[in-house]
Design a protein around this motif. Structure first.
Motif, PDB file in Angstrom:
ATOM      1  N   ASP A 189       0.943  -1.259  -0.155  1.00 28.66           N
ATOM      2  CA  ASP A 189      -0.225  -0.147   0.055  1.00 28.66           C
ATOM      3  C   ASP A 189       0.837   1.164  -0.185  1.00 28.66           C
ATOM      4  O   ASP A 189       1.562   1.465   0.922  1.00 28.66           O
ATOM      5  N   ALA A 191       0.210   4.303   0.309  1.00 25.16           N
ATOM      6  CA  ALA A 191      -0.357   5.090   1.464  1.00 25.16           C
ATOM      7  C   ALA A 191       0.328   4.709   2.832  1.00 25.16           C
ATOM      8  O   ALA A 191       0.065   5.615   3.794  1.00 25.16           O
ATOM      9  N   ALA A 194       2.583   7.110   5.039  1.00 23.06           N
ATOM     10  CA  ALA A 194       3.067   8.189   4.139  1.00 23.06           C
ATOM     11  C   ALA A 194       3.387   9.422   4.732  1.00 23.06           C
ATOM     12  O   ALA A 194       4.046  10.175   4.369  1.00 23.06           O
TER      13      ALA A 194
END
Length: 322
Positions: A189, A191, A194
């Motif tokens: 992922d 994100a 992040a």
């Protein structure tokens, strides 16, 4: 009692347990409520043992011992029977559905610990404690070891398995790890974490990396470790490690250190994955405790100027990409 332990050693050896004597003694000590090393301090020969035991009695020993020896004979891992294992300087609980830590991973942890200690000792960084991210953390032993051995380090641990995250959280609390933050997340992922992009000092990982056609021979691994923690997906088992490399490239600051465990036969492909990302300098392979090529180590290159290759210390000498 000692005759029973000798008999158990023979039973376990006949079943193919590679550490029959060690396991027979460890199970006996566990049944008696003793640390394993205390077994050697018990009175020898036919001397009375009861007075030397925490419970003051050996009445239930033989029945309980027979049960756990039988479990080990069927190749249930010792760590799962006794419910804990030692990793470096900490004792952690071994939970169901969570990967059992291996001694060879201690070397991977050492690389991360050395870097965190170097940064912690840097006077120019006195107000910036090292930030270490442990991806695919399992039971949490790598991040916990960094936190315990380098006080003041901030550690973030991530795993896709909720069971692993619960185990890591519990183990961190058990050993007094004070800065660790643990969360469920997928390394694929983009994100994930992040908010930490470009700020992390060390990314360390022991991801799943076994190919689908390389089922482990040892029953302790094949039948008891969760598939999610073993198989790295993709034909070569390197889909998850590729995602870890991408995550490390995103998370690390320029000059930050990346270290990731892999199978011995994957050393060259993993070096190529890291090199092909264009994000790393000084890509090299280091050995584990047995001298086998088991981890890739690299520095995050600065977008404006590559980080020069590091000299390899004698004890770390491994293969380096040209």
């Amino acid at each position: 009692m000692r005759r029973a332990v000798r008999a158990a050693e023979g039973i376990l050896a006949d079943a193919g347990v590679p550490s029959a004597r060690h396991d027979a003694e460890a199970l006996a000590a566990w049944c008696l409520g003793l640390p394993r090393l205390e077994w050697y301090r018990l009175p020898a020969g036919d001397a009375d043992l009861a007075s030397a035991l925490p419970g003051g009695s050996t009445d239930d020993f033989l029945g309980e011992y027979a049960e756990v020896v039988e479990r080990r004979r069927t190749r249930e891992p010792l760590q799962r029977i006794v419910g804990h294992t030692v990793f470096r300087h900490v004792t952690v609980e071994v939970a169901d559905d969570v990967f059992v830590p291996r001694p060879e991973t201690e070397t991977v942890a050492q690389v991360a610990i050395d870097e965190a200690a170097r940064l912690r000792a840097d006077p120019a960084r006195a107000d910036r404690p090292p930030l270490v991210v442990d991806l695919c953390c399992g039971s949490g032993v790598i991040g916990i070891s960094v936190d315990v051995e380098v006080p003041g380090t901030r550690v973030v641990a991530v795993d896709l398995s909720p069971e692993a995250v619960r185990a890591t959280t519990a183990n961190a609390a058990r050993v007094g790890s004070r800065t660790q933050r643990t969360l469920v997340g997928d390394v694929a992922d983009r994100a994930l974490l992040a908010e930490l992009d470009g700020t992390v000092d060390v990314v360390v990982s022991n991801p799943p990396y076994i190919p689908p056609d390389a089922v482990p021979v040892d029953p302790e691994v094949r039948d008891h470790d969760p598939d999610l923690a073993l198989y790295g997906r993709g034909a070569d088992g390197l889909e998850v490690p590729r995602a870890v490399v991408r995550a490390a490239a995103r998370l690390l600051r320029p000059g930050g250190l990346f270290v990731m465990e892999h199978a011995e036969v994957q050393a060259a492909p993993v070096r190529e994955i890291a090199r092909a990302s264009g994000a790393f300098a000084g890509v090299r392979t280091l050995p584990d405790l047995t001298g086998r090529d088991r981890m890739v180590v690299a520095r995050r290159a600065d977008a404006r100027a590559d980080v020069p290759d590091e000299p390899v210390r004698a004890r770390d000498r491994g293969r380096m990409d040209p």
